[in-house]
Design a protein around this motif. Structure first.
Motif, mmCIF file in Angstrom:
data_model
loop_
_atom_site.group_PDB
_atom_site.id
_atom_site.type_symbol
_atom_site.label_atom_id
_atom_site.label_comp_id
_atom_site.label_asym_id
_atom_site.label_seq_id
_atom_site.Cartn_x
_atom_site.Cartn_y
_atom_site.Cartn_z
ATOM 1 N N MET A 120 67.798 23.933 33.275
ATOM 2 C CA MET A 120 68.536 22.949 33.393
ATOM 3 C C MET A 120 69.780 22.688 33.178
ATOM 4 S SD MET A 120 67.331 20.954 36.502
ATOM 5 C CE MET A 120 66.976 22.494 37.216
ATOM 6 N N GLN A 173 73.740 13.570 32.999
ATOM 7 C CA GLN A 173 73.181 13.463 35.119
ATOM 8 C C GLN A 173 72.438 14.359 35.211
ATOM 9 O OE1 GLN A 173 77.168 14.211 36.512
ATOM 10 N NE2 GLN A 173 79.104 13.032 34.825
ATOM 11 N N VAL A 174 71.937 15.475 34.158
ATOM 12 C CA VAL A 174 70.471 16.410 34.776
ATOM 13 C C VAL A 174 69.309 15.639 34.025
ATOM 14 C CG1 VAL A 174 70.290 18.474 34.106
ATOM 15 C CG2 VAL A 174 73.125 18.164 34.987
ATOM 16 N N PRO A 177 67.825 12.356 35.201
ATOM 17 C CA PRO A 177 67.423 12.587 36.523
ATOM 18 C C PRO A 177 66.641 13.228 36.355
ATOM 19 C CG PRO A 177 69.610 12.386 36.333
ATOM 20 C CD PRO A 177 69.335 12.225 34.589
ATOM 21 N N ALA A 178 66.046 14.185 35.848
ATOM 22 C CA ALA A 178 65.225 14.749 36.428
ATOM 23 C C ALA A 178 63.744 14.726 35.840
ATOM 24 C CB ALA A 178 65.876 16.098 35.826
ATOM 25 N N GLN A 209 62.027 14.202 46.942
ATOM 26 C CA GLN A 209 63.534 14.526 47.485
ATOM 27 C C GLN A 209 63.785 15.673 45.957
ATOM 28 O OE1 GLN A 209 65.372 11.292 46.211
ATOM 29 N NE2 GLN A 209 67.281 12.418 46.241
ATOM 30 N N TYR A 210 63.066 15.973 44.761
ATOM 31 C CA TYR A 210 63.443 16.810 43.714
ATOM 32 C C TYR A 210 62.539 17.764 43.381
ATOM 33 C CZ TYR A 210 67.306 12.839 41.548
ATOM 34 O OH TYR A 210 67.744 12.847 41.782
ATOM 35 N N GLU A 211 61.412 18.849 44.498
ATOM 36 C CA GLU A 211 61.265 19.837 44.024
ATOM 37 C C GLU A 211 61.304 20.841 45.788
ATOM 38 O OE1 GLU A 211 57.074 19.868 42.275
ATOM 39 O OE2 GLU A 211 57.760 18.269 41.368
#
Lengths: 265, 489
Positions: B371, B388-389, B392-393, B487-489
């Motif tokens: 990432m 930003q990365v 949030p992750a 949402q993220y996976e």
């Protein structure tokens, strides 16, 4: 599949985009790259091939100074892009990386929506005048990455929810969105199946119109399919660098010949 | 004493099983351990486990159940006329227990014979006096009903103990013999041992669940008792907390709102301190700090988590409180109290820093390097990449860490007592003394308590309310984490 066209391919332009002079890279005590000299031509696909651990990825990472993020890495010699030394103290590596985009071995979309993944670079660098302009950049980049038709109805969906091949094309779109001059690809197809590989290869072929592409690959057939120039690395040395057709049909060095005929590597 | 002998007997059986099981298995294989289905030690362990585990489990259950059974049997001996409610009955029963214990001790020391005890009558012998002579104090005069009940208690208890010893020993010997008989070279001792261990693991996890259930039930029971005596609407909506211990009931006002306000106010200040400091230090440690600095700073930060809260409390009381009063509150005319919401909140915030930072640091480290490379490769700076990365992750995990810290803050007592005082008050001024739910639970339950008055029982209602709030917080945390995961996976 289009090996037949090897001989038809020629290099459109012959001006040098990237010039490396006596590049040495050390990881701690390990001398990873030994005295590499190379001229990479603009608007061309250049392939780096060689056995694992030969330093081709390391050299690739020198071109956008990604090795700076590894504390023990040390680079000597000079690399010129458009005749400017990128290791000069006045050069901001962040600025440089906007100009020299990179696509990694494993697809690494951010945990954001498809739209935000592509808009990430333009937002950071302030490339868009307004929202409409940003939308246009995102659409254009996704089109260039041959992904637009598949995702145009679900730009708000998570980028991580796409298939492997789509994720890699999303990463290419993301890199293209900052309108770089050079695109570095570190084994972009090694995690993809043959169908997705074919899509990405076609894409690389199209990208050549706008960018210089440097691709590291383990697949010699891929190198022969997509590139016009090929460099063979062996144990940190650049052994041979020539037109792809020349390397694959008439290698000058014995080590190159052994490698491409499958005797080593 | 007999309990220790019983345990020793089981231990001896298990040890013997260890040796004999192994020997029997080897003998059946003609001494060649390669012919055995499992390693020789498994056969021994198998016999030992089957000899000891069921016997021990039954014994544990028996020890819990027997007093309940005996007491319910004995309670029927007390005539209805002697008591008017549960509380009085339990007082009588504790007298019965004390007399029974006294008699047991007397027999053991040889002052009174067992026959004498069986035939003892309150109108003939002064039981209290006899027991006092051998150094056993019984509170009040022993009446005939109490004595009869105590005698019955002794009999039943004694019988129960004998029955338990016999049954447990039989079970241990039975398990021992049964498994030893089964042992031969083709017996799958390895699988059997693994199944037994699985059962033990399941039992262990059930204990935790059952205990939680038990805690909730006991709280619920007492809370219902409380609401029988005190209107629920006043408890939840009254803005005054003024328990009176002198007058019984009626005159007390037991509104939870001032306490909840204090709890939330102090927790909020604590989180305002802990979350930014903890999160920023986690980001520095995981993203910027060198290996050397990190290896020193992280353990030092975690030392904060090891300081007992009472020490934090002292720090609040002696240093922070007076400092805040003299430097801020007094000059600005905001109050003259050394104990204040601000004091407790600040000190509690310091206590919570390691919770936030240590967990967040682990979570941020778990964000894949790919990432960061992806973002840096696009020409983002390190700070943009983090903002930003990376963060949030890592957000679901960070939210989890923050809510864990919030739960700690809400449940904290010591720092509040010493830092914010014990005065229940509804006020916006952070330099006023206030107090929290937990502090009031402690103060309602300490000292001379009467477990039938609303002033005491309110503690259970407070505890249950607090439990529901933290439970809600945990559910919220789970929901947030799930939502982001989707949402993220």
């Amino acid at each position: 599949m289009n090996d037949m066209r090897l001989s038809e391919r020629d290099v459109d332009m012959t001006d040098v985009k990237i010039a490396a002079r006596g590049v040495q890279v050390f990881y701690g005590d390990n001398h990873a790259i030994k005295d590499v000299d190379v001229n990479i031509v603009d608007k061309t696909v250049t392939a780096f091939i060689g056995p694992s651990g030969c330093g081709k990825s390391t050299f690739l990472r020198c071109i956008n100074r990604m090795n700076d993020t590894i504390p023990i890495a040390r680079v000597e010699g000079e690399i010129l892009i458009d005749a400017e030394d990128i290791y000069d103290r006045r050069v901001d590596p962040v600025q440089l990386r906007a100009k020299v985009g990179m696509v990694f071995q494993k697809p690494n979309p951010f945990p954001k929506s498809i739209y935000d993944n592509v808009a990430y670079g333009p937002k950071i660098h302030g490339l868009a005048k307004d929202k409409a302009d940003l939308d246009a950049i995102v659409e254009d980049s996704l089109r260039k990455a041959a992904l637009w038709d598949e995702v145009k109805d679900r730009l708000d969906a998570a980028g991580t929810g796409l298939s492997g091949g789509q994720q890699q094309r999303l990463c290419i779109a993301r890199a293209v969105a900052t309108s770089p001059e050079i695109l570095l690809m570190d084994e972009p197809c090694s995690a993809l199946d043959p169908i997705a590989t074919d899509q990405v290869e076609n894409l690389i072929h199209d990208l050549r119109r706008n960018f210089s592409v440097v691709i590291v690959t383990h697949s010699m057939s891929q190198a022969s399919r997509v590139s016009q120039k090929t460099a063979y690395f062996h144990l940190g040395e650049l052994v041979e660098y020539d037109d792809t057709a020349e390397i694959f049909t008439n290698p000058k060095d014995e080590r190159t010949e052994n490698y491409i005929t499958g005797r080593i590597g | 004493m007999p309990l220790i002998w019983l345990l020793a007997a089981i231990a001896v059986l298990a040890a013997a099983g260890m040796v004999l099981g192994r020997r029997r298995a080897l003998a059946s294989a003609g001494g060649d351990h390669r012919v055995l289905h499992s390693l020789p030690s498994y056969y021994g362990t198998n016999v030992a486990l089957f000899a000891a585990a069921p016997a021990l489990l039954v014994m544990a259950a028996w020890i819990v159940v027997q007093p309940l059974y005996v007491e319910s049997r004995v309670a029927t001996l007390i005539p209805q006329a002697e008591y008017s409610d549960e509380g009085e009955l339990s007082l009588i029963m504790s007298d019965v227990r004390r007399v029974a214990d006294g008699l047991n001790q007397a027999i053991r020391s040889g002052a009174i014979s067992a026959e004498e005890v069986r035939d003892m009558r309150a109108d003939v012998t002064d039981v209290r006096d006899r027991l006092a002579q051998i150094g056993i104090a019984v509170g009040s005069e022993v009446e005939q009903t109490t004595l009869t009940a105590a005698q019955q208690y002794r009999t039943l208890d004694g019988r129960g103990n004998v029955a338990m010893a016999v049954f447990v020993l039989l079970l241990a010997v039975g398990g021992f013999v049964w498994t030893l008989m089964k042992t031969d070279k083709d017996y799958r001792a390895r699988n059997s041992v693994e199944n037994a261990i699985l059962t033990i693991l399941v039992a262990a996890s059930t204990v935790a669940i059952l205990t939680t259930f038990g805690i909730i039930m006991s709280m619920l029971f007492e809370t219902v008792n409380f609401f029988r005596q005190y209107p629920a609407s006043e408890f939840f909506f009254s803005t005054t907390w003024d328990p009176s211990f002198s007058g019984r009931g009626g005159s007390s006002e037991l509104g939870i709102i001032p306490l909840l306000w204090g709890t939330l106010y102090i927790s909020l200040i604590a989180l305002l301190v802990a979350v930014p400091i903890g999160l920023f230090s986690a980001i520095y440690l995981s993203e910027y700090a060198g290996k050397k600095f990190r290896s020193i700073a992280k353990p030092l930060l975690e030392v904060l988590a090891g300081i007992p809260t009472i020490v934090y409390g002292l720090f609040a009381l002696i240093t922070v409180g007076p400092l805040l009063r003299d430097a801020i509150a007094s000059p600005l005319g905001l109050g003259t109290s050394a104990s204040s919401v601000m004091t407790a909140g600040l000190v509690m915030g310091v206590m919570l820093i390691p919770f936030v930072s240590s967990l967040s640091d682990d979570i941020i480290n778990a964000v894949p390097q790919a990432m960061r490379d992806g973002s840096l490769g696009l020409g983002a700076t390190q700070s943009e990449t983090i903002k930003q990365v990376v963060v949030p992750a890592a957000l679901p995990g960070i939210v989890g860490a923050i809510l864990l810290a919030a739960s700690r803050a809400i449940g904290e007592t010591m720092i509040v007592v010493l830092g914010a005082g014990a005065a229940a008050r509804l006020d916006l001024n952070p330099f006023e003394a206030m107090t929290t739910v937990t502090v009031k639970i402690v103060s309602q339950l300490t000292g001379d308590t009467d477990f039938s008055s609303p002033e005491t029982l309110v503690a259970f209602a407070l505890g249950l309310t607090l439990f529901v709030i933290t439970l809600g917080l945990n559910v919220l945390a789970l929901y947030i984490v799930r939502k982001y995961r989707e949402q993220y996976e």
